[in-house]
Design a protein around this motif. Structure first.
Motif, PDB file in Angstrom:
ATOM      1  N   GLU A   1      38.686   2.299  -1.881  1.00  0.00           N
ATOM      2  CA  GLU A   1      40.007   2.281  -1.272  1.00  0.00           C
ATOM      3  C   GLU A   1      41.010   2.892  -2.241  1.00  0.00           C
ATOM      4  O   GLU A   1      40.819   2.805  -3.466  1.00  0.00           O
ATOM      5  CB  GLU A   1      40.432   0.856  -0.898  1.00  0.00           C
ATOM      6  CG  GLU A   1      40.564  -0.080  -2.080  1.00  0.00           C
ATOM      7  CD  GLU A   1      40.848  -1.519  -1.660  1.00  0.00           C
ATOM      8  OE1 GLU A   1      40.671  -1.859  -0.482  1.00  0.00           O
ATOM      9  OE2 GLU A   1      41.248  -2.304  -2.543  1.00  0.00           O
TER      10      GLU A   1
ATOM     11  N   THR B   1      35.901  -3.461  -4.945  1.00  0.00           N
ATOM     12  CA  THR B   1      37.158  -2.820  -4.561  1.00  0.00           C
ATOM     13  C   THR B   1      38.271  -3.368  -5.457  1.00  0.00           C
ATOM     14  O   THR B   1      38.211  -4.521  -5.905  1.00  0.00           O
ATOM     15  CB  THR B   1      37.518  -3.103  -3.087  1.00  0.00           C
ATOM     16  OG1 THR B   1      37.708  -4.515  -2.916  1.00  0.00           O
ATOM     17  CG2 THR B   1      36.434  -2.604  -2.147  1.00  0.00           C
TER      18      THR B   1
ATOM     19  N   LYS C   1      37.712  -3.894   1.835  1.00  0.00           N
ATOM     20  CA  LYS C   1      38.915  -3.085   1.756  1.00  0.00           C
ATOM     21  C   LYS C   1      40.106  -3.875   2.299  1.00  0.00           C
ATOM     22  O   LYS C   1      40.028  -4.502   3.350  1.00  0.00           O
ATOM     23  CB  LYS C   1      38.743  -1.794   2.561  1.00  0.00           C
ATOM     24  CG  LYS C   1      37.625  -0.884   2.052  1.00  0.00           C
ATOM     25  CD  LYS C   1      37.566   0.408   2.852  1.00  0.00           C
ATOM     26  CE  LYS C   1      36.413   1.276   2.379  1.00  0.00           C
ATOM     27  NZ  LYS C   1      36.362   2.569   3.113  1.00  0.00           N
TER      28      LYS C   1
END
Length: 430
Positions: free
Chosen positions: A206, A175, A416
């Motif tokens: 994300e 991420t 996330k």
């Protein structure tokens, strides 16, 4: 497939759409009910324009089918199960046939190749492995491409950095928020990136802004690429950036995209922002028809400078369910992030805290600043805080209170990032 003239691609799409529609109708009772109620004859689909007459699928439909009601094959044909976390409700469960797994690997190989990965690269996969689709999706695609895979999974950041150094890693997949955290820990441990092969970062799972891309590329010796996917459709591998960074190419031979008005459901024209909708064209285990992703994007059909003719989607910066309503004003976290990162000395670690006092909403933005800025005199910090508040008010048409925090004040995450803390419901009407 990535270079086909649109007329040829549309013929393939229509042929596959007809087949998937019949498959869904006969194998999934909830689709049969939806299509019958909409008055759709699945054998009379004539053109891709007819897609707009088909009913939508929502996350709620899949949740109601928990656990296996959305699977269109006998379980002995299903070789893999993935699901969402279920943190916001019942999990959505998707099944993959052997052909689905092969298709997914092919799509992820296409994705990685589009981002510049070759068989000479060593890829560190720092997405989570397990029911989350990210880790295994990237893993299988990298192997299909012929690259070397290091399945590091998420967490243990010091170990991740050691692997990056010792294993001659050239590509990191995780991420974007975790990439920033990794860069922070590396800086604290005096890592010399010039002694590594590190060159590419491939990030997803994300929303992230262009400003965050700039921050990542400033703090790590890489070119950062955005990839897009969602478990309900297949996982990562739905769309990817090429070296032009002018939107993400959607693999249209497998996923038919639309943009709709999230309020009316009407299909919107090219270049107009709205909610992204997908119909799977080849998925056997869990086909979906007009699945409402909740992601806000736009579509662009003009061929890319890279030569690909695949439609490009605007990178997702927000979701319909990310939208915050504060004193009647619609606010997206991505708007706030863009403002924060436009200031020198502001770190890409922030949290939006919503409370309610005397029946009125209050929005506080907690954001870290660099050690140099935090050690400045109080007057300079106050000037920076006021400047951020003024720019936020101009951007959002809404007053907010900004709190500047010392580095590492906010909790870091290996997955996330949690950007919003909404305490209004817990506090009731007061």
């Amino acid at each position: 497939m990535e270079l086909l003239p649109r007329e040829e691609l549309q013929k393939i799409q229509l042929n596959r759409l007809k087949k998937i529609l019949v498959r869904a109708y006969h194998n999934l009772p909830y689709y049969r009910k939806k299509l019958d109620e909409a008055g759709v004859d699945v054998y009379r689909l004539k053109t891709l324009e007819d897609l707009k007459h088909l009913p939508f699928t929502t996350k709620s439909d899949l949740r109601k089918s928990y656990p296996f009601g959305a699977i269109a094959e006998p379980m002995h044909n299903i070789v893999r199960i993935h699901s969402s976390s279920g943190t916001t409700g019942t999990a959505t469960v998707v099944g993959y046939t052997r052909k689905d797994i092969e298709t997914w690997a092919e799509l992820m190989a296409r994705t990685l190749c589009g981002c510049g990965v070759t068989e000479e690269d060593i890829i560190q996969v720092a997405f989570g492995y397990g029911l989350f689709t990210g880790g295994l999706g990237v893993h299988y695609g990298a192997e299909k491409l012929g690259a070397t895979v290091v399945p590091a999974s998420a967490g243990n950041t010091l170990r991740q950095i050691q692997i990056l150094k010792d294993f001659n890693i050239s590509v990191l997949c995780c991420t974007p928020s975790y990439a920033l955290y990794l860069a922070e820990v590396a800086r604290e441990n005096h890592i010399d990136w010039s002694q590594t092969r590190f060159r590419l970062g491939i990030f997803g799972a994300e929303p992230w802004s262009e400003e965050m891309r700039a921050e990542i590329q400033k703090k790590l010796p890489i070119q950062a690429f955005d990839i897009y996917g969602l478990s309900e459709v297949i996982g990562p591998g739905v769309a990817f950036e090429c070296e032009e960074h002018q939107g993400l190419h959607i693999s249209e031979d497998h996923f038919l995209p639309e943009i709709i008005d999230p309020e009316t459901g009407e299909t919107l024209p090219e270049g107009t922002e709205g909610e992204l909708v997908f119909t799977t064209l080849t998925k056997e285990g869990t086909p979906v028809i007009r699945y409402r992703t909740g992601d806000i994007s736009a579509l662009y059909y003009e061929p890319c400078r890279c030569g690909r003719t695949l439609v490009r989607m605007k990178r997702v910066a927000s979701r319909t369910d990310d939208m915050l309503i504060v004193r009647g004003v619609n606010v997206y976290p991505s708007q706030i992030e863009s403002v924060l990162l436009s200031f020198d000395g502001v770190e890409p670690h922030y949290q939006i805290v919503l409370t309610r006092e005397n029946y009125l909403d209050k929005m506080e933005i907690h954001v870290e600043v660099s050690p140099e800025v935090f050690s400045d005199e109080v007057k300079k910090l106050e000037q920076l805080r006021n400047a951020i508040q003024e720019k936020l008010k101009a951007e959002l048409n809404l007053s907010s209170e900004v709190k500047l925090l010392e580095p590492k004040s906010l909790q870091r995450t290996e997955g996330k990032a949690r950007r919003v803390l909404d305490l209004r419901k817990k506090e009731g009407s007061k």
